[in-house]
Structure formats: C-alpha cells, structure tokens
Design a protein around this motif. Structure first.
Motif, PDB file in Angstrom:
ATOM      1  N   ASP A 236      -5.545   6.181  -0.744  1.00 39.40           N
ATOM      2  CA  ASP A 236      -6.769   5.368  -0.779  1.00 39.40           C
ATOM      3  C   ASP A 236      -6.806   4.392   0.399  1.00 39.40           C
ATOM      4  O   ASP A 236      -7.827   4.254   1.082  1.00 39.40           O
ATOM      5  N   ALA A 237      -5.683   3.719   0.653  1.00 36.44           N
ATOM      6  CA  ALA A 237      -5.645   2.723   1.733  1.00 36.44           C
ATOM      7  C   ALA A 237      -5.771   3.393   3.099  1.00 36.44           C
ATOM      8  O   ALA A 237      -6.474   2.887   3.990  1.00 36.44           O
ATOM      9  N   PHE A 239      -7.283   6.177   3.881  1.00 34.73           N
ATOM     10  CA  PHE A 239      -8.641   6.648   4.158  1.00 34.73           C
ATOM     11  C   PHE A 239      -9.633   5.481   4.264  1.00 34.73           C
ATOM     12  O   PHE A 239     -10.600   5.556   5.018  1.00 34.73           O
ATOM     13  N   ALA A 240      -9.377   4.400   3.531  1.00 34.59           N
ATOM     14  CA  ALA A 240     -10.296   3.254   3.587  1.00 34.59           C
ATOM     15  C   ALA A 240     -10.121   2.476   4.884  1.00 34.59           C
ATOM     16  O   ALA A 240     -11.089   2.007   5.478  1.00 34.59           O
ATOM     17  N   ASP A 241      -8.878   2.353   5.353  1.00 38.91           N
ATOM     18  CA  ASP A 241      -8.622   1.491   6.515  1.00 38.91           C
ATOM     19  C   ASP A 241      -7.375   1.957   7.278  1.00 38.91           C
ATOM     20  O   ASP A 241      -6.331   1.299   7.240  1.00 38.91           O
TER      21      ASP A 241
END
Ligand code: SF4
Length: 318
Positions: A236-237, A239-241
């Motif tokens: 998640d992290a 792909f988010a940032d």
C-alpha cells in the motif's frame, strides 16, 4: 518474530560480488514480493536462501540468513537437504525443469510426502489427489496418472505448486512462477498460489519483475536494483508514495486500461552487468532525478516511514 531474516548478505562468485548487503525479512504467513528487472539479483537472492549458490560457484561472503531456528549460512549440506522440500520449498520459472518427463505427475507429488512426511503409498496418493483438487485441477484422479507432456503449461505449474505445498512447508520461494506460461493463465496461477498460501498460513517469497503481480498478490515488497535493495515497504505504501525513483519507474511500467498507443513509459537503458556496476548509486546513469553526489556516493538504506529506501533524495527530504 520473522520467519526468514536476511541480514546484510553479500554474495560472491569468484572475484565478483553480484549481491551487496541485501536485507529483508518475511513473517510467518506473509507474502513478500521481490521485484526488479532481469539482472537485479532476485534469483541469486533466492539461491542464497535455498543454499544453492555452490551450484554456480558462489557463496555468501557476508551477513546472515536466519530461518526459523536455523542460521542458514553455517548449515551443513546434509541439514539443508532435510530442510528443502519439507520446510522451505521452491517453485521455479519453468515447470518442465521441476518435473521428471518420464514419471507420472501424481507419483512425483506422492514422492514428496513419502520422503518428507513418511507416508505410505496409499496415503501419499490420497494426499496428492486432495492437494490437486484444492488447486482446482479437474479430474485430479485421472491427471494423477498422466505424464507431464500430456498436460498444458498451466496444469504442469499447478502440479509443481502441489509438490511445493504437499509437505506443509513454512516458506515457499516462487521464482517468477508464471514467466514460462501463456499470459492468459498467469493471473489465474498467481491467484491460486497466493490463495493456497494464505489458507495454509505459508509464507511466500514471490519473485517477479511485474509490479502488477505485486499489487495483486503481496503484503510487502522489496525492490532490488543491480544487486542492492533500492526500497522496501508495504505494498500500500509503495504504491501510494514510492520514494525511490526506480520504484516509481517500475510502477510507471504497469499497463493501465485506456492508455493511448505509445503511452506506456519504459525505463531508458538497462540494468548494468556485475562487471560494469557504476560508482555511487548504481541507478544513477538511468535516473532522471540524479544529483551531483549520486555518481560518487553510495546511498545507504535508511528508514523512511514504515519502510526503508536507499536514495540521496530521500535523505534530503527526511
Ligand atoms: Fe537517483 Fe540519486 Fe536517488 Fe540514485 S541516489 S535513485 S541516482 S536520486
């Protein structure tokens, strides 16, 4: 506590050091993607964990690999043999390299539980058929008696996955398990493999060059570039940032629906070979954000949020 802890391992083959201080961990039941282009060191990392480096004249020249109660860097070959297949299993790229072409596929699955679990022939066969059914192999009892050449590539890879799972290992290393398969069934095989791993609480180290597969299947991701860790974080992290320019570039290579012709971004240049690793950050000749120090100073792997990243820009913004 981590099931597998790879701590700053370096790998040497003769005078060359293709892996430089690789570090990551995998928790019980966790699915961790190890991603990077060809030449990043993904398969060598898998070989280091499996104790297979001597086959290519290599060795771990620094660091440690801890799995369950074992320090693998000091394990004898006899102890390693008892571990492989039983507690750590490998799924390779091409199912034909894992299957004996002149033996029935079912017997090859049976053999794993006879050897590692001490089952008799009848029990082993029943266990194999059950495993094949769980892997959604139609008419499993009939397929049990087939030879590898009678099966499609996808069906052969399901047999290899059954061989990997049948002895209830704690960790499976899947080295680009769909590369040799038709694109139409790649997603299906990844889905079946990850579903089975989650259902049985088996940890999975999933080696791939495809960030789309990482997004589909993994909890965390380790990004390798030219034998070093570039970045590591939860999926998640990442792909988010994404913090590392290489990670951003890999994510930019995922095809998305509605992209105009020619709209897919590639990464200019190639991963350097081990004989030509550049000084400083090994990504700097291809990095569009490189600054002056990138060609001289090696960026160290530092904490960044819940993950780690090796980039001078991340140091500046930390
Ligand atoms: Fe790019 Fe420099 Fe970061 Fe390497 S250290 S990824 S060259 S900005």
């Amino acid at each position: 506590m981590a099931l597998l802890s790879v701590s700053d391992i370096s790998v040497s083959i003769g005078r060359l050091t293709p892996l430089d201080r690789i570090a990551f961990s995998i928790d019980p039941g966790e699915i961790v993607g190890v991603v990077g282009e060809s030449g990043s060191g993904k398969s060598l990392t898998a070989m280091a964990v499996m104790g297979l480096l001597p086959l290519i004249g290599g060795k771990i020249s620094g660091g440690s690999v801890h799995f369950a109660e074992f320090e693998l860097t000091t394990l004898t070959e006899a102890r390693y043999r008892a571990l492989r297949g039983r507690r750590v299993a490998l799924i390779s790229q091409n199912p034909m390299t894992s299957l004996d072409p002149v033996r029935r596929v079912g017997e090859q699955i049976d053999q794993v539980s006879m050897m590692h679990l001490g089952l008799g022939k009848v029990e082993a066969r029943a266990r194999s058929v059950e495993m094949m059914q769980q892997l959604r192999i139609p008419e499993a009892k009939i397929v049990h008696g087939n030879y590898p050449h009678q099966l499609s590539g996808g069906m052969k890879q399901r047999i290899v996955i059954a061989m990997a799972l049948v002895a209830n290992p704690e960790l499976i290393i899947a080295d680009e398990p769909t590369t040799a398969l038709d694109v139409t069934i790649q997603a299906q095989i990844i889905q079946i493999m990850t579903e089975m791993a989650r259902a049985r609480n088996v940890a999975l180290m999933l080696i791939t060059h495809d960030m789309g597969v990482v997004a589909q299947a993994c909890d965390r991701v380790v990004v390798l570039y030219a034998g070093r860790v570039a970045e590591m974080n939860t999926v998640d992290a990442i792909f988010a940032d994404p913090k590392h320019p290489y990670t951003k570039s890999l994510i930019g290579c995922i095809p998305v629906e509605g992209l105009p012709p020619g709209g897919l971004k590639g990464i200019a240049g190639n991963v350097p070979g081990v004989l030509n690793y550049p000084k400083g950050c090994r990504f700097h000749p291809r990095c569009t954000r490189a600054i002056a120090r990138c060609g001289d100073e090696v960026p160290l792997l530092r904490a960044s949020g819940a993950g780690t990243v090796a980039c001078h820009l991340a140091e500046v913004s930390a």
